[in-house]
Design a protein around this motif. Sequence first.
Motif, mmCIF file in Angstrom:
data_model
loop_
_atom_site.group_PDB
_atom_site.id
_atom_site.type_symbol
_atom_site.label_atom_id
_atom_site.label_comp_id
_atom_site.label_asym_id
_atom_site.label_seq_id
_atom_site.Cartn_x
_atom_site.Cartn_y
_atom_site.Cartn_z
ATOM 1 N N GLN A 14 0.833 -1.201 0.000
ATOM 2 C CA GLN A 14 0.000 0.000 0.000
ATOM 3 C C GLN A 14 0.869 1.254 0.000
ATOM 4 N N ALA A 17 2.145 1.770 -3.486
ATOM 5 C CA ALA A 17 1.086 2.288 -4.364
ATOM 6 C C ALA A 17 0.863 3.776 -4.107
ATOM 7 N N LEU A 18 0.889 4.185 -2.844
ATOM 8 C CA LEU A 18 0.720 5.602 -2.518
ATOM 9 C C LEU A 18 1.878 6.440 -3.040
ATOM 10 N N GLY A 20 3.629 5.750 -5.681
ATOM 11 C CA GLY A 20 3.434 5.828 -7.123
ATOM 12 C C GLY A 20 2.391 6.861 -7.497
ATOM 13 N N ILE A 21 1.321 6.930 -6.728
ATOM 14 C CA ILE A 21 0.269 7.914 -6.988
ATOM 15 C C ILE A 21 0.801 9.321 -6.778
ATOM 16 N N SER A 22 1.573 9.537 -5.723
ATOM 17 C CA SER A 22 2.108 10.877 -5.474
ATOM 18 C C SER A 22 3.105 11.275 -6.558
ATOM 19 N N ARG A 23 3.856 10.303 -7.071
ATOM 20 C CA ARG A 23 4.781 10.614 -8.167
ATOM 21 C C ARG A 23 4.007 11.017 -9.413
ATOM 22 N N LEU A 24 2.913 10.327 -9.716
ATOM 23 C CA LEU A 24 2.086 10.682 -10.865
ATOM 24 C C LEU A 24 1.498 12.081 -10.715
ATOM 25 N N ARG A 25 1.069 12.404 -9.506
ATOM 26 C CA ARG A 25 0.549 13.752 -9.253
ATOM 27 C C ARG A 25 1.625 14.801 -9.487
ATOM 28 N N TYR A 28 2.207 15.312 -13.151
ATOM 29 C CA TYR A 28 1.127 16.082 -13.761
ATOM 30 C C TYR A 28 1.267 17.567 -13.419
#
Length: 70
Positions: A14, A17-18, A20-25, A28
């Motif tokens: 988890q 995954a978090l 990875g999400i923060s890196r995508l943000r 962007y």
Amino acid sequence: MKRQAGYATVAPQQLAALAGISRLRRWYELYQQRHLLAQLGDAALKDLGLTRADTYAESARPFWDDPLRK
């Protein structure tokens, strides 16, 4: 070992995954900032102390090229 009440545990998967999400943000956000910088007018660039060449160089960088990442 006993768990303390009120504390949540997070599995390593988890956390990954978090992250990875923060890196995508962040990617962007970099894309948006560079896109907006490229659209600024000459007067705004002059106020910021930038040239049109500076904005071209920055907006040409790929989104994953993060200046804050060490």
